[in-house]
Design an enzyme around this catalytic site. Structure first.
Site, PDB file in Angstrom:
ATOM      1  N   ASP A 368       0.789  -1.194   0.025  1.00  0.00           N
ATOM      2  CA  ASP A 368      -0.213   0.064  -0.009  1.00  0.00           C
ATOM      3  C   ASP A 368       0.839   1.205  -0.045  1.00  0.00           C
ATOM      4  O   ASP A 368       1.263   1.727   1.022  1.00  0.00           O
ATOM      5  CB  ASP A 368      -0.713  -0.154   1.216  1.00  0.00           C
ATOM      6  CG  ASP A 368      -1.822   1.268   1.279  1.00  0.00           C
ATOM      7  OD1 ASP A 368      -1.876   1.876   0.600  1.00  0.00           O
ATOM      8  OD2 ASP A 368      -2.544   1.137   2.236  1.00  0.00           O
ATOM      9  N   GLU A 405      -2.772  10.639  -0.218  1.00  0.00           N
ATOM     10  CA  GLU A 405      -3.871   9.899  -0.075  1.00  0.00           C
ATOM     11  C   GLU A 405      -3.879   9.406   1.398  1.00  0.00           C
ATOM     12  O   GLU A 405      -5.172   9.423   1.979  1.00  0.00           O
ATOM     13  CB  GLU A 405      -3.899   8.578  -0.908  1.00  0.00           C
ATOM     14  CG  GLU A 405      -5.014   7.816  -1.001  1.00  0.00           C
ATOM     15  CD  GLU A 405      -5.215   6.706   0.094  1.00  0.00           C
ATOM     16  OE1 GLU A 405      -6.215   5.969  -0.002  1.00  0.00           O
ATOM     17  OE2 GLU A 405      -4.203   6.492   0.694  1.00  0.00           O
ATOM     18  N   ASP A 433      -5.246   0.768  -5.530  1.00  0.00           N
ATOM     19  CA  ASP A 433      -4.543   1.441  -4.447  1.00  0.00           C
ATOM     20  C   ASP A 433      -3.526   0.158  -3.895  1.00  0.00           C
ATOM     21  O   ASP A 433      -2.519   0.105  -4.499  1.00  0.00           O
ATOM     22  CB  ASP A 433      -5.549   1.587  -3.384  1.00  0.00           C
ATOM     23  CG  ASP A 433      -4.860   2.206  -2.189  1.00  0.00           C
ATOM     24  OD1 ASP A 433      -3.810   2.160  -1.875  1.00  0.00           O
ATOM     25  OD2 ASP A 433      -5.578   3.185  -1.548  1.00  0.00           O
ATOM     26  N   HIS A 530       0.235  -0.597   6.882  1.00  0.00           N
ATOM     27  CA  HIS A 530       0.435   0.873   7.194  1.00  0.00           C
ATOM     28  C   HIS A 530       1.351   0.598   8.564  1.00  0.00           C
ATOM     29  O   HIS A 530       1.624   1.705   9.496  1.00  0.00           O
ATOM     30  CB  HIS A 530      -0.751   1.530   7.881  1.00  0.00           C
ATOM     31  CG  HIS A 530      -1.715   1.898   6.972  1.00  0.00           C
ATOM     32  ND1 HIS A 530      -2.739   2.877   7.014  1.00  0.00           N
ATOM     33  CD2 HIS A 530      -1.692   2.147   5.652  1.00  0.00           C
ATOM     34  CE1 HIS A 530      -3.242   3.209   6.056  1.00  0.00           C
ATOM     35  NE2 HIS A 530      -2.698   2.573   4.974  1.00  0.00           N
TER      36      HIS A 530
HETATM   37 ZN   LIG Z   1      -3.256   3.362   0.216  1.00  0.00          ZN
END
Ligand SMILES: [Zn+2]
Length: 711
Positions: A368, A405, A433, A530
């Site tokens: 990501d 984003e 994405d 993340h």
């Molecule tokens: Zn993303």
């Protein structure tokens, strides 16, 4: 961010075969007899074959390695370097390329602290702990940003703690039913089930002064499987960073809703950022740091479904533990960089096919978002090869590499707000994405484009054998696993394509500007979302060792653009759209009955959607015949999505203009369908529901009227 990747994913055992040569592709995949939108497909067939031969697995792997060499959070020098890299690739392919800056409000952490004491005053923990595992080659880089929540408030608070499970509306309601008061308390809740900004929103509404959001091993850690670096799941110190922006109010720069924050926008044109920002502090932590707090917590035992996978009994609190939180956030207007590359359309230069992926990452961002960026770059590589052979698309193709984003869809939103007029002619927005976290293809789209996506995945080979479509069907026989909305199934017998909620850059395109959109991805067990561990080493170990799924996604994404850019008749399926809306209305009507709102009159909305269905059939016949004034027909077909917008927008969130799709106020990622009516019915607000039914009916009548005019 990406909504579909944050839920528990289904484990799929992929048969990892050798990359498929294009010769084999021909053997396996027969060309289509005909394609909706094309009078004759022969010429396009040869264009598509040439395109599909170009995206390259090992080049995609190299691009991914370059993009993820350093942490590249939005507005940092490393982020700018990735913008230059993408721009250079766009130019090399022959795209007319520019780097477009915006000046937007972003917070970077100066200090984040979490400490806890038990009743006797003994210190239980002091954090946050640094993310680290033995064996990850990247996690010691000093440029790894400390875990923090973008859009968090600043503050220094000490208070008792209450455990709120996933921080859903029903979780907070349960605490209330147990008379657990949140005023002046710190809420600790786990990631999953909704968008993290919703957790903070609900806690703030109930008087909490701070929020800790942690990753429970039940949801993406050892309970699922082996943690990194043994397996793909989240290790003990892994933290999910992320935005807690009130995205369901509006996305983008908090100070400029509806306006592009270009460099020359005067400060006097900016508004208070309060419209989509929390006022309390929130901090994301690992289960390593959450465990001592949860273990010391007293009060009632956790109800059914609230117990996580940590090895002790969970309690709700308050009592047993006091927590001290410090969040010192440096808010500043910072420069971000979108990269925009265009291929001018030969016949309809003003009709855009827009393709987008964000480039900024919380840390390295291998999955990501840079699996998406590498896929997009190989799609661009393929388009570049066509251009060198003298090919010109009929419509303009615009490739976009979005920035910021992660902080709230900022780069895409500002660009959309800057190009609202031109986007009235944009025939589609194709988002990617998280392109590759594993081998399991999935897609979401407006109903008018669901069949378009299914159809073209039949022409793309899967690394596992056969076509992407065949693998997709095989893995989703029941096709209900990835449903993002509460809508009933409507596409029986077909592989499921989800509805668009939020959590990625399609939101401004569809829900603010009314551009028909799709979102694609390839999923797998992915527990490092993340965190610092979403890096190149994790990717090659777990997601896609030979980069053949990057190649697959490059082909699907590029084919979306190439095929849409050249259609004779825009291939929107409004029969399916009307069918879907009709099912949504019936579902909400049922809910209204259950909620005691029996007097609500659904008849006008039902009549309007029936009118739309009839008009859609009429249009479908014209689309299939494909004779006469196709320019006029195409203009009419394109206007339907725009007709589904309402000028006034949704109640209390006017930036969201689409009457059929919005992110749920209490879900954030998942789509709420016919949101104005649904949410009023959910809230048992009869007058508002009646008024929103009128708005919906008007939009449907407007859309039907547009389609009726088709000739
Ligand atoms: Zn993303």
């Amino acid at each position: 961010m990406n909504p579909r990747s944050t839920h528990g994913t289904i484990l799929v055992t992929a048969l990892l075969a050798a990359p498929i040569a294009l010769g084999q592709l021909h053997a396996q995949i027969a060309p289509p007899q005909s394609v909706f939108g094309y009078k004759s497909f022969d010429r396009e067939q040869s264009v598509e074959e040439k395109f599909l031969a170009v995206p390259d697995a090992s080049l995609a792997g190299e691009e991914l390695k370059t993009l993820t060499a350093a942490p590249h959070m939005a507005a940092t020098p490393e982020d700018h370097e990735t913008a230059e890299y993408v721009a250079q690739k766009f130019r090399a392919a022959g795209l007319e390329t520019e780097i477009v800056p915006y000046r937007v409000l972003l917070n970077w952490p100066k200090a984040v602290k979490v400490e806890a004491w038990d009743d006797s005053g003994k210190q239980l923990m002091s954090g946050p702990s640094r993310e680290h595992v033995e064996g990850d080659p990247y996690d010691n880089d000093p440029r790894v940003v400390m875990p923090f929540n973008s859009s968090s408030g600043s503050g220094d608070v000490t208070a008792e703690v209450v455990y709120a499970n996933y921080g859903r509306l029903e979780d907070f309601n349960k605490l209330e039913a147990q008379h657990i008061d949140l005023h002046g308390k710190i809420v600790i809740c786990r990631y999953g089930a909704n968008f993290r900004g919703v957790k903070v929103y609900l806690a703030e509404q109930r008087g909490a002064i701070g929020v800790l959001i942690y990753s429970d091993p039940q949801d993406d850690g050892y309970y699922k499987g082996d943690p990194w670096p043994i397996g793909p799941w989240r290790p003990e110190t892994g933290v999910q960073r992320g935005s807690v922006q009130y995205l369901f109010k509006y996305s983008g720069d908090p100070e400029t809703p509806g306006v592009a924050s270009t460099l020359d926008l005067p400060d006097s044109s900016r508004v208070s950022p309060n419209g989509n920002q929390p006022h309390i502090i929130s901090i994301p932590i690992s289960y390593h740091d959450a465990a001592p707090i949860l273990q010391a917590l007293k009060g009632p035992g956790a109800p059914q479904g609230w117990q996580g996978a940590l090895p002790f009994r969970y309690h709700l609190g308050p009592g047993g533990v006091r927590v001290h939180l410090v969040s010192d956030q440096d808010y500043e207007r910072r420069i971000i960089w979108d990269v925009i590359g265009k291929v001018k359309g030969a016949d309809y230069p003003d009709d855009w096919v827009v393709v987008g992926n964000h480039r900024d990452a919380w840390v390295y961002g291998a999955v990501d978002p840079n699996s998406g960026t590498a896929s997009m770059l190989e799609a661009v590589h393929g388009v570049g090869a066509l251009l060198r052979k003298g090919w010109h698309p009929k419509r303009t193709i615009v490739f976009c590499s979005w920035d910021a984003e992660e902080e709230g869809l900022i780069g895409s939103t500002e660009w959309v707000e800057q190009h609202m007029a031109q986007l009235n002619n944009a025939v589609a927005y194709f988002n990617v994405d998280v392109a590759v976290a594993g081998p399991d293809f999935s897609a979401a789209a407006v109903p008018s484009l669901k069949q378009f996506v299914r159809e073209l995945t039949r022409q793309v080979p899967s690394p596992a054998s056969g076509s992407v479509y065949q693998q997709w069907r095989l893995e989703h026989p029941e096709s209900e696993e990835h449903r993002a909305s509460d809508a009933p199934p409507i596409d029986e017998g077909e592989v499921h394509v989800g509805d668009l909620g939020s959590g990625s850059d399609f939101t401004p395109f569809l829900q603010h500007a009314g551009v028909p959109s799709t979102d694609i991805g390839s999923e797998g067990p992915y527990g490092v979302y993340h965190s610092a561990f979403d890096d190149y080493a994790w990717f090659t170990e777990n997601a896609d060792p030979h980069f053949e799924y990057l190649q697959e996604m490059a082909r699907v994404l590029g084919l979306e653009a190439v095929r849409m850019a050249n259609t004779d008749v825009l291939p929107y399926d409004y029969v399916a759209y009307a069918h879907a809306i009709s099912a949504y209305i019936e579902s909400v009507k049922k809910k209204a009955g259950g909620n005691g709102l029996n007097s609500l009159d659904f008849a006008p909305a039902e009549a309007a959607v029936a009118r739309l269905a009839t008009a859609a059939q009429h249009a479908h016949d014209l689309q299939t015949a494909a004779t006469g004034d196709l320019d006029g027909l195409n203009r009419t077909l394109r206007s339907v999505e725009t007709a589904l917008l309402s000028d006034e927008g949704l109640p209390n969130r006017p930036w969201y203009k689409h009457t059929i799709y919005a992110p749920g106020e209490y879900t954030g990622y998942a789509a709420v369908v016919i949101p104005g009516v649904s949410e009023a019915v959910e809230a048992k607000n009869a007058p508002l529901a009646a008024q929103q039914l009128q708005v919906l009916t008007q939009a449907l009548d407007h859309a039907a009227q547009v389609l009726e005019s088709a000739k």
